[in-house]
Design an enzyme around this catalytic site. Sequence first.
Site, PDB file in Angstrom:
ATOM      1  N   GLU A 242      -4.884   2.221  -4.040  1.00 27.35           N
ATOM      2  CA  GLU A 242      -3.432   2.287  -4.037  1.00 27.35           C
ATOM      3  C   GLU A 242      -2.806   1.020  -3.440  1.00 27.35           C
ATOM      4  O   GLU A 242      -1.634   1.016  -3.055  1.00 27.35           O
ATOM      5  CB  GLU A 242      -2.954   3.520  -3.250  1.00 27.35           C
ATOM      6  CG  GLU A 242      -3.270   3.500  -1.771  1.00 27.35           C
ATOM      7  CD  GLU A 242      -4.635   4.102  -1.442  1.00 27.35           C
ATOM      8  OE1 GLU A 242      -4.835   4.499  -0.273  1.00 27.35           O
ATOM      9  OE2 GLU A 242      -5.488   4.183  -2.356  1.00 27.35           O
TER      10      GLU A 242
ATOM     11  N   HIS B 271      -5.236  14.625  -9.092  1.00 31.81           N
ATOM     12  CA  HIS B 271      -5.378  13.204  -9.404  1.00 31.81           C
ATOM     13  C   HIS B 271      -4.474  12.763 -10.550  1.00 31.81           C
ATOM     14  O   HIS B 271      -4.103  11.584 -10.634  1.00 31.81           O
ATOM     15  CB  HIS B 271      -6.838  12.884  -9.741  1.00 31.81           C
ATOM     16  CG  HIS B 271      -7.736  12.921  -8.539  1.00 31.81           C
ATOM     17  ND1 HIS B 271      -7.830  11.879  -7.653  1.00 31.81           N
ATOM     18  CD2 HIS B 271      -8.573  13.885  -8.074  1.00 31.81           C
ATOM     19  CE1 HIS B 271      -8.690  12.177  -6.690  1.00 31.81           C
ATOM     20  NE2 HIS B 271      -9.151  13.403  -6.929  1.00 31.81           N
TER      21      HIS B 271
ATOM     22  N   ASN C  52      -2.871  13.159  -4.163  1.00 33.84           N
ATOM     23  CA  ASN C  52      -4.064  13.603  -4.894  1.00 33.84           C
ATOM     24  C   ASN C  52      -4.532  14.970  -4.416  1.00 33.84           C
ATOM     25  O   ASN C  52      -4.896  15.842  -5.229  1.00 33.84           O
ATOM     26  CB  ASN C  52      -5.188  12.582  -4.720  1.00 33.84           C
ATOM     27  CG  ASN C  52      -4.980  11.336  -5.569  1.00 33.84           C
ATOM     28  OD1 ASN C  52      -4.353  11.398  -6.617  1.00 33.84           O
ATOM     29  ND2 ASN C  52      -5.514  10.217  -5.112  1.00 33.84           N
TER      30      ASN C  52
ATOM     31  N   ASP D  12       0.853  -1.189   0.000  1.00 33.81           N
ATOM     32  CA  ASP D  12       0.000   0.000   0.000  1.00 33.81           C
ATOM     33  C   ASP D  12       0.891   1.241   0.000  1.00 33.81           C
ATOM     34  O   ASP D  12       1.772   1.398   0.871  1.00 33.81           O
ATOM     35  CB  ASP D  12      -0.901  -0.004   1.242  1.00 33.81           C
ATOM     36  CG  ASP D  12      -1.907   1.134   1.222  1.00 33.81           C
ATOM     37  OD1 ASP D  12      -3.044   0.907   0.775  1.00 33.81           O
ATOM     38  OD2 ASP D  12      -1.552   2.255   1.652  1.00 33.81           O
TER      39      ASP D  12
ATOM     40  N   ASP E 124      -2.259   9.484 -10.472  1.00 29.31           N
ATOM     41  CA  ASP E 124      -2.257   8.420 -11.490  1.00 29.31           C
ATOM     42  C   ASP E 124      -0.850   8.115 -11.981  1.00 29.31           C
ATOM     43  O   ASP E 124      -0.497   6.949 -12.216  1.00 29.31           O
ATOM     44  CB  ASP E 124      -3.141   8.834 -12.673  1.00 29.31           C
ATOM     45  CG  ASP E 124      -4.619   8.881 -12.312  1.00 29.31           C
ATOM     46  OD1 ASP E 124      -4.993   8.353 -11.239  1.00 29.31           O
ATOM     47  OD2 ASP E 124      -5.408   9.461 -13.103  1.00 29.31           O
TER      48      ASP E 124
END
Length: 386
Positions: free
Chosen positions: A296, A257, A252, A244, A261
Amino acid sequence: MRFERLLSNDRITRLRLLRQLMGLGSYLMFLAPGLLAVHWGWTAFGYGGLFALVATALVVNAGFFIAIRSGYSQRFRDATLLAPQIVVALALALVTMHYMRPEARGVMLMLYVAMFFFGIFGLTTRQFLRLAVLAVASYAGLLVYEFGGYAQHTPMFRLELLHLVALVMITVWLSFIGGYFAALRQKLADRKDALKDALAQVKELSERDELTGVHNRRHLMRALERERQRASRVGATFSVAILDIDRFKQFNDVHGHQIGDEILSGFCVRVQQCARELDVLAREDVEEAFGRYGGEEFLLLLPHTPLAGALRCLERIRTDVEATPFHTSAGPMQVTFSAGVAEFRPGESSANLLARADAAMYGAKRDGRNRVAAARDDGARVGQLE
């Protein structure tokens, strides 16, 4: 069982051999009318001559069978040797008709025409027409040979001329119809291949994460279950790690975002590159063993790997990810992750194994992040490895 051994294990070669045997069957079908013609005295040869023709057909077909079975025919454009087989069949039928009286020649002429039907398996209209010209010219040559010194206004000659006209019409008609069906068959085969490729692509897309390109949760669950069944069957072991990304929400919130990404995609590339360099995964397909578990979170399967080896593997990946910032459109970003590792226990379900790895991952988060932790009930400590 012996017949199965005679045919090839290769699907294409097996299909070609079955078609070749179908052609051989067409010879045997006309053995019965041939026997009757001999019995009634409608041939210039006896039973010995008939069986000599049949033996010749068997020998020739055996030669074609061996050429296809051995793979020798693959050096030719038509690996099925379809056109040569039809030509040989026409030649044998022509010889047979030469020794037939008019009462029986019409039946043998049916064999002469029947050979064209095998062209449906792959001949084009142009190839059909070439065979039609050959068949008609050969039969016309036979008539010239047989009636060259006789009056051509006799009923017998007129009957043979009628046979010739009918042969022209039938072979030309079969050429266009056969070519049409052969083209249709090829079109259907092409569409079948295209559909197969499309279905494979759809299946691949359904098991891939759209953003990162790695396998998604659906694929990972199937791979995990296969590995669990294999380990249970052979008494082996394996481990599972859940990774994680630390404080991913901040990426973010602060940078948007798009940057998030980019980090997800970059993280996948980094983990896969590092995993390929590890001895513990060198024998395995990293593409199949790693994927996006959700959000994630990522899942890594480590086949044939006990807990201690899995912990060392994850620690090396963690160190590599921490050591080099990620390049993003907003500049270099420092990324770390926390991971939980669990070793498979005999009889354990996939869900329980994942639950233990997940609990270990949350334990690593609580202990300060950027660390690898083992499931507590595996007997290994939780905390950062040195």
